[in-house]
Enzyme design. Structure first.
Site, PDB file in Angstrom:
ATOM      1  CE1 TYR A 128      18.205 -37.403 -16.743  1.00 15.85           C
ATOM      2  CE2 TYR A 128      20.571 -37.106 -16.749  1.00 15.85           C
ATOM      3  CZ  TYR A 128      19.471 -37.937 -16.775  1.00 15.85           C
ATOM      4  OH  TYR A 128      19.657 -39.290 -16.817  1.00 15.85           O
ATOM      5  CE  LYS A 179      15.117 -43.184 -31.612  1.00  9.61           C
ATOM      6  NZ  LYS A 179      15.421 -44.342 -32.455  1.00  9.61           N
ATOM      7  CG  ASP A 211      17.815 -46.334 -31.649  1.00  9.01           C
ATOM      8  OD1 ASP A 211      18.550 -45.555 -32.285  1.00  9.01           O
ATOM      9  OD2 ASP A 211      16.664 -46.621 -32.017  1.00  9.01           O
ATOM     10  CG  ASP A 235      23.198 -40.425 -16.754  1.00 10.73           C
ATOM     11  OD1 ASP A 235      24.208 -40.974 -16.284  1.00 10.73           O
ATOM     12  OD2 ASP A 235      22.174 -40.185 -16.085  1.00 10.73           O
ATOM     13  CG  ASP A 239      26.125 -45.464 -16.182  1.00  3.80           C
ATOM     14  OD1 ASP A 239      27.121 -44.736 -16.002  1.00  3.80           O
ATOM     15  OD2 ASP A 239      25.237 -45.614 -15.332  1.00  3.80           O
TER      16      ASP A 239
END
Ligand code: ATP
Length: 338
Positions: A128, A179, A211, A235, A239
């Site tokens: 980002y 990751k 994951d 993020d 959620d």
């Protein structure tokens, strides 16, 4: 001296839930010996779609300056201009970590009622950080930025957070989700720095591939308490946790900097219900509870949380939670408990 809180209602239901949160802050101040007898000083500032339509600027310079110079800012929501408002505002307060609790409350129909996790998300870099390029008709690229300094700053915050007992009770230490098996350089650096800061502080830290975490969290959220993530992972995973606890109207967040911070509900402007006076004020009120804790009023913050929990359990409830109460009725019930 009374702390100065900048209040930015923004668009849509921001203009309904932020005033509700201010009522609760006032009630918390009035019932507390620790808070200045005059309560807080509120400075109102404008941002969002409506201001852009009027002035051509979604975030006027005076709003940025006000947030930068405040003790803390309470923000509602912005519509189409959300990115033009919230990203610079996070910068104005020097935020390096986004704190997002996801707790399932009694009386709320949650997919996983046992969920109680807090995400600590790196708030400045990763994918980002804005380094995207269109190199040809066929090719676009994105540069992922990870620094040791930002990773360590986040980890230092996480260590302090768990040492202060601010994480959920059922888990010690924290989990770092990454990751690094694929993004060996960037997430490898992030993972290494976070785990090394934890070790320096004697904090228990375990790790999950992000994951695998996304599968394991919904299956058994009680495995996790505080979760430390990079920007994109935080993020998305927060959620996912939001989906487990039943409703956007409930989730608060904080953007913390070194000597300033900004608090906002996770939800947006909810244009479908804006103006009807039926928005759930809980997320904004829990954001105000985080603001109280940030200013050092830990008992007062907890008092607000307890009042909210009581009202979620016993009612009244807004439509999103299956009730028919208005924003003001729910707010009054919370104020009454304070
Ligand atoms: P935006 O474009 O500002 O993000 P949106 O509608 O896409 O708006 P949200 O505002 O987050 O996204 O709303 C998603 C859904 O959740 C909508 O149906 C909205 O009514 C509902 N919702 C969000 N916040 C609340 C709230 N505080 N109370 C009740 N319902 C809410």
């Amino acid at each position: 001296m009374a702390e100065e809180i900048v209040v930015i209602e923004g668009d849509g239901i921001g203009g309904e839930v932020v005033p509700a949160a201010i009522d609760v802050l006032d009630a918390a101040a009035a019932s507390s010996d620790a808070i200045d007898a005059d309560g807080f000083t509120y400075t109102y500032a404008a941002a969002g779609d409506a201001v852009e339509a009027e002035t051509g600027e979604a975030l006027p310079a005076e709003t940025y300056e006000a947030a930068a110079n405040a003790d803390a800012t309470l923000f509602g929501a912005a519509g189409e201009t959300a990115a033009d408002v919230i990203l610079p505002l996070r910068d104005a307060v020097g935020s390096f970590v986004n704190v997002r609790p996801a707790k399932a409350y009694p009386g709320v129909d949650a997919v996983r009622p046992e969920t109680d996790v807090v995400f600590l998300r790196e708030n400045t870099e990763g994918v980002y950080s804005g380094h995207e390029d269109r190199l040809s008709e066929d090719l676009s690229t994105l540069t992922r930025v990870v620094t040791s300094s930002a990773s360590r700053e986040l980890a230092e915050f996480a260590c302090e957070f768990v040492a202060d007992g601010r994480g959920p009770d059922h888990r010690d230490g924290f989990t770092v989700a990454h990751k690094a098996n694929v993004m060996r350089e960037t997430d490898g650096r992030f993972r290494e720095e976070v785990l090394s800061v934890a070790e320096e502080h004697g904090v228990d830290a375990d790790e999950e591939l992000m994951d695998a975490f996304a599968t394991k969290l919904p299956l058994d959220p009680t495995q996790y308490g505080v979760v430390v993530c990079g920007n994109l992972a935080g993020d998305v995973l927060s959620d996912l946790a939001a989906g487990l606890v039943g409703g956007l109207g409930l989730l608060p967040s904080a953007n913390i900097g070194h000597d300033n911070a900004l608090f906002e509900p996770v939800h947006g402007t909810a244009p479908d219900i804006a103006g009807e006076g039926v928005a759930n004020p809980t997320a904004a009120i829990l954001s105000a509870a985080m603001l109280l804790e940030y200013l050092g009023y830990v008992d007062e913050g907890q008092g607000v949380r307890d009042a909210v929990e009581g009202v979620l359990r016993d009612g009244p409830r807004t439509g999103d939670l299956g009730g028919s109460a208005t924003t003001s009725e729910v707010t009054a019930a919370i104020v009454e408990r304070l």
